[in-house]
Scaffold this active site. Structure first.
Site, short mmCIF file in Angstrom:
data_model
loop_
_atom_site.label_atom_id
_atom_site.label_comp_id
_atom_site.label_asym_id
_atom_site.label_seq_id
_atom_site.Cartn_x
_atom_site.Cartn_y
_atom_site.Cartn_z
N ASN A 47 -10.53 -19.06 15.34
CA ASN A 47 -11.48 -17.94 15.30
C ASN A 47 -12.29 -17.95 14.01
O ASN A 47 -11.78 -18.27 12.95
CB ASN A 47 -10.72 -16.62 15.46
CG ASN A 47 -9.93 -16.59 16.76
OD1 ASN A 47 -10.18 -17.38 17.67
ND2 ASN A 47 -8.95 -15.70 16.83
N HIS B 14 -12.28 -23.79 12.35
CA HIS B 14 -13.68 -23.86 12.80
C HIS B 14 -14.62 -23.04 11.91
O HIS B 14 -15.73 -22.68 12.31
CB HIS B 14 -13.78 -23.41 14.27
CG HIS B 14 -13.01 -24.31 15.18
ND1 HIS B 14 -12.61 -23.92 16.44
CD2 HIS B 14 -12.56 -25.56 15.02
CE1 HIS B 14 -11.93 -24.91 17.00
NE2 HIS B 14 -11.89 -25.92 16.18
N CYS C 21 -25.13 -24.80 2.54
CA CYS C 21 -26.43 -25.45 2.34
C CYS C 21 -26.41 -26.86 2.90
O CYS C 21 -25.45 -27.62 2.67
CB CYS C 21 -26.75 -25.51 0.84
SG CYS C 21 -28.30 -26.37 0.52
N CYS D 2 -27.09 -29.24 -0.67
CA CYS D 2 -26.10 -29.35 -1.76
C CYS D 2 -24.70 -28.92 -1.33
O CYS D 2 -23.75 -29.03 -2.10
CB CYS D 2 -26.55 -28.53 -2.97
SG CYS D 2 -26.45 -26.74 -2.69
N CYS E 40 -30.31 -24.71 -4.62
CA CYS E 40 -31.28 -25.81 -4.55
C CYS E 40 -32.47 -25.52 -3.65
O CYS E 40 -33.35 -26.37 -3.50
CB CYS E 40 -30.56 -27.06 -4.04
SG CYS E 40 -30.21 -26.98 -2.27
N ASN F 103 0.22 -15.53 26.07
CA ASN F 103 -1.06 -15.54 26.78
C ASN F 103 -0.86 -14.85 28.14
O ASN F 103 0.16 -15.09 28.78
CB ASN F 103 -1.51 -17.00 27.02
CG ASN F 103 -2.98 -17.10 27.41
OD1 ASN F 103 -3.44 -16.36 28.27
ND2 ASN F 103 -3.69 -18.02 26.78
C1 BV8 Z 1 -14.86 -32.97 17.03
C2 BV8 Z 1 -16.91 -22.41 16.23
C3 BV8 Z 1 -15.10 -35.19 16.19
C4 BV8 Z 1 -18.30 -22.19 16.71
C5 BV8 Z 1 -15.82 -23.78 17.94
C6 BV8 Z 1 -11.03 -34.70 23.25
C7 BV8 Z 1 -11.12 -34.43 24.57
C8 BV8 Z 1 -12.26 -33.76 25.08
C9 BV8 Z 1 -13.30 -33.33 24.25
C10 BV8 Z 1 -13.21 -33.59 22.94
C11 BV8 Z 1 -12.09 -34.28 22.45
N1 BV8 Z 1 -12.28 -34.39 21.12
C12 BV8 Z 1 -13.45 -33.80 20.78
C13 BV8 Z 1 -14.04 -33.31 21.88
C14 BV8 Z 1 -15.26 -32.60 21.91
C15 BV8 Z 1 -15.08 -31.11 21.59
C16 BV8 Z 1 -14.19 -30.42 22.59
O1 BV8 Z 1 -13.01 -30.20 22.36
N2 BV8 Z 1 -14.81 -30.02 23.70
C17 BV8 Z 1 -14.08 -29.22 24.72
C18 BV8 Z 1 -15.06 -28.22 25.29
C19 BV8 Z 1 -13.54 -30.09 25.79
N3 BV8 Z 1 -14.53 -30.93 20.26
C20 BV8 Z 1 -15.40 -30.94 19.22
O2 BV8 Z 1 -16.59 -31.13 19.32
C21 BV8 Z 1 -14.77 -30.72 17.85
N4 BV8 Z 1 -15.26 -31.71 16.92
O3 BV8 Z 1 -14.10 -33.34 17.89
O4 BV8 Z 1 -15.39 -33.78 16.06
C22 BV8 Z 1 -16.22 -35.65 16.99
C23 BV8 Z 1 -17.45 -35.67 16.36
C24 BV8 Z 1 -18.50 -36.22 17.09
C25 BV8 Z 1 -18.33 -36.61 18.46
C26 BV8 Z 1 -17.07 -36.50 19.05
C27 BV8 Z 1 -16.00 -36.02 18.31
C28 BV8 Z 1 -15.22 -29.37 17.25
C29 BV8 Z 1 -14.74 -28.25 18.11
C30 BV8 Z 1 -15.05 -26.91 17.41
C31 BV8 Z 1 -16.23 -26.22 18.04
N5 BV8 Z 1 -16.40 -24.87 17.47
N6 BV8 Z 1 -16.00 -22.56 17.36
C32 BV8 Z 1 -18.47 -20.88 17.47
O5 BV8 Z 1 -17.51 -20.09 17.54
O6 BV8 Z 1 -19.57 -20.66 17.95
S1 BV8 Z 1 -14.78 -23.93 19.31
C33 BV8 Z 1 -14.57 -22.29 19.90
O7 BV8 Z 1 -14.27 -22.44 21.27
C34 BV8 Z 1 -13.40 -21.55 19.31
O8 BV8 Z 1 -13.26 -21.75 17.93
C35 BV8 Z 1 -12.23 -22.12 20.12
O9 BV8 Z 1 -11.79 -23.33 19.57
C36 BV8 Z 1 -12.88 -22.41 21.47
C37 BV8 Z 1 -12.61 -21.28 22.44
O10 BV8 Z 1 -11.28 -21.46 22.84
P1 BV8 Z 1 -10.23 -20.25 22.67
O11 BV8 Z 1 -10.26 -19.73 21.29
O12 BV8 Z 1 -8.98 -20.75 23.21
O13 BV8 Z 1 -10.87 -19.08 23.57
P2 BV8 Z 1 -11.00 -19.04 25.17
O14 BV8 Z 1 -11.91 -17.95 25.47
O15 BV8 Z 1 -11.27 -20.40 25.70
O16 BV8 Z 1 -9.52 -18.65 25.67
C38 BV8 Z 1 -8.99 -17.39 25.32
C39 BV8 Z 1 -7.55 -17.42 25.80
O17 BV8 Z 1 -6.95 -16.19 25.39
C40 BV8 Z 1 -7.42 -17.50 27.32
O18 BV8 Z 1 -6.39 -18.45 27.62
C41 BV8 Z 1 -7.01 -16.09 27.73
O19 BV8 Z 1 -6.13 -16.09 28.84
C42 BV8 Z 1 -6.27 -15.62 26.48
N7 BV8 Z 1 -6.27 -14.17 26.26
C43 BV8 Z 1 -7.19 -13.26 26.68
N8 BV8 Z 1 -6.81 -12.00 26.23
C44 BV8 Z 1 -5.66 -12.16 25.52
C45 BV8 Z 1 -5.31 -13.54 25.53
N9 BV8 Z 1 -4.21 -14.03 24.91
C46 BV8 Z 1 -3.41 -13.12 24.26
N10 BV8 Z 1 -3.69 -11.78 24.19
C47 BV8 Z 1 -4.79 -11.27 24.82
N11 BV8 Z 1 -5.02 -9.96 24.75
#
Ligand code: BV8
Length: 257
Positions: free
Chosen positions: A109, A126, A134, A137, A158, A221
Site C-alpha cells: 500500500n 511500492h 526528482c 537528481c 535541481c 482475507n
Molecule cells: C517489476 C503502486 C521488474 C502504484 C503498484 C511475474 C509474473 C507476472 C507478472 C509479473 C511478474 N513479475 C513482474 C510482473 C509484472 C508486474 C505484475 O506483477 N503484474 C501483475 C498485474 C500480474 N509487476 C511489476 O511490474 C513490478 N515491477 O516486476 O519490475 C520488471 C521491470 C521491467 C519489466 C518486467 C519486470 C512492480 C509492481 C508494482 C506496481 N505498483 N502500486 C499504485 O498504487 O498506483 S501494485 C498495486 O496493485 C498495489 O501496490 C498492489 O501490489 C496491487 C494491488 O493488489 P492488492 O493490494 O492485493 O489489492 P487487490 O485489490 O488486488 O486485492 C485486495 C484483496 O483484499 C482481495 O483479495 C480482497 O478479497 C481482499 N479484501 C477486501 N476487503 C478486505 C480484504 N482483506 C481483508 N480485509 C478486508 N476488509
C-alpha cells in the site's frame, strides 16, 4: 441441536502467536478497505481512471507518455486518502510491532495508513503517495511541500521534473526494499498475509519465501486467493475484525489494565 462453530483463531495459531519471536506481515489494499480505500482487484484490467485500466495508468509507460495525467491520477487518489483514517486492522498490526523480538511489516500500500496507526518500521514495497521524487537528481520531497501551480511540480534542488515516489508497473522496486522483506520472510516463524489478491510480483513471492523457509503462513482475507492453498491457516473474513482477536498475553494484560 448445538451447532459446533470452529473458533476462528485455532488454539494452535494462538500458541504459535504467543511463542513466536520472528514475525512478518505482508499487507495489500484489503487491509485499508475498511478505512474506505478502494481496492484494485489484482491490478488487473478493471478500468479505474478515464477508462484506463489500473496497470496502464499506474505504469512506467504512462509516466513516459503523459506525466501530467499520472500526477492527476495520484492527486485524485491523495484527495480521497486525505480524509481516511486507519482501522482496527492497522491498529492491531501496529500493536504487534513491540511484542515480537523481530517484527517486519511489509506493505504494498502507498496510503501511509500503517504509519498513521503507529507502525514505525514499515517496508513500503511500492513507495508512498505522500512523497515525490526528482527524475534528474533523485531528491525525495513530501508532496505537502509542493506547489502544483502547473501540472508537473519541479525539484527544489535541481529544477528537474518531479514524479510520484511510487513503484509503477514495469518499474523495479526501490533498491533494498524487496531484499530486506525477502530476508525477513526467509527467517520468520510466522507470516501473515493480509488483504492481498497475491497476483502482483515480486510482492506476492514474499509468503512463498516464508513458506520455503519453514514458516507457518496465515492468510486473512474474505476471499480465497492463489496463495490460499499454500497457507497453513486461512482466516476468512475482514482484517479489521480478525486481527484484533490475535494478541499476546502481554498485550492482553496491557489491554485489560
Ligand atoms: C517489476 C503502486 C521488474 C502504484 C503498484 C511475474 C509474473 C507476472 C507478472 C509479473 C511478474 N513479475 C513482474 C510482473 C509484472 C508486474 C505484475 O506483477 N503484474 C501483475 C498485474 C500480474 N509487476 C511489476 O511490474 C513490478 N515491477 O516486476 O519490475 C520488471 C521491470 C521491467 C519489466 C518486467 C519486470 C512492480 C509492481 C508494482 C506496481 N505498483 N502500486 C499504485 O498504487 O498506483 S501494485 C498495486 O496493485 C498495489 O501496490 C498492489 O501490489 C496491487 C494491488 O493488489 P492488492 O493490494 O492485493 O489489492 P487487490 O485489490 O488486488 O486485492 C485486495 C484483496 O483484499 C482481495 O483479495 C480482497 O478479497 C481482499 N479484501 C477486501 N476487503 C478486505 C480484504 N482483506 C481483508 N480485509 C478486508 N476488509
Amino acid at each position: 441441536m448445538e451447532v459446533m462453530t470452529r473458533p476462528l483463531i485455532s488454539a494452535k495459531l494462538r500458541e504459535r502467536f504467543a511463542n513466536a519471536e520472528r514475525v512478518v506481515v505482508l499487507t495489500g489494499a484489503g487491509v485499508s478497505a475498511e478505512s474506505g480505500v478502494p481496492t484494485f482487484r489484482g491490478g488487473g484490467n478493471s478500468a479505474v481512471w478515464k477508462g484506463l485500466p489500473f496497470d496502464v495508468i499506474s505504469s512506467a509507460g504512462m509516466l513516459a507518455r503523459d506525466l501530467p495525467v499520472v500526477w492527476e491520477w495520484f492527486n485524485y487518489r491523495r484527495g480521497v486518502l486525505a480524509t481516511l483514517k486507519p482501522n482496527p486492522g492497522h491498529e492491531a498490526i501496529a500493536s504487534w510491532e513491540k511484542q515480537f523480538k523481530e517484527f517486519t511489516l511489509v506493505t504494498q500500500n502507498i496510503d501511509g495508513l500503517h504509519q498513521a496507526a503507529g507502525s514505525r518500521n514499515v517496508i513500503e514495497l511500492h513507495g508512498s503517495i505522500w512523497r515525490a521524487r526528482c527524475f534528474e537528481c533523485g531528491a525525495r520531497v513530501q508532496v505537502s511541500e509542493l506547489k502544483f501551480d502547473d501540472s508537473v511540480p519541479v525539484c527544489f534542488e535541481c529544477g528537474g521534473h518531479l514524479r510520484p515516489d511510487v513503484v509503477l508497473f514495469g518499474e523495479m522496486l526501490s533498491p533494498g526494499a524487496f531484499e530486506q522483506a525477502a530476508a525477513a520472510a526467509g527467517q520468520c516463524e510466522l507470516c501473515f498475509v493480509v488483504g492481498t489478491s497475491a497476483v502482483v510480483y515480486p510482492a506476492a513471492s514474499i509468503p512463498e519465501i516464508a513458506r520455503t523457509g519453514g514458516a507457518c503462513v496465515v492468510e486473512v482475507n474474505p476471499e480465497r486467493t492463489p496463495l490460499s492453498d499454500l497457507c497453513d491457516e486461512v482466516l476468512t473474513g475482514k482484517a479489521g475484525e480478525i486481527l484484533p482477536l490475535l494478541r499476546t498475553e502481554g498485550s492482553r494484560q496491557k489491554a485489560e489494565t
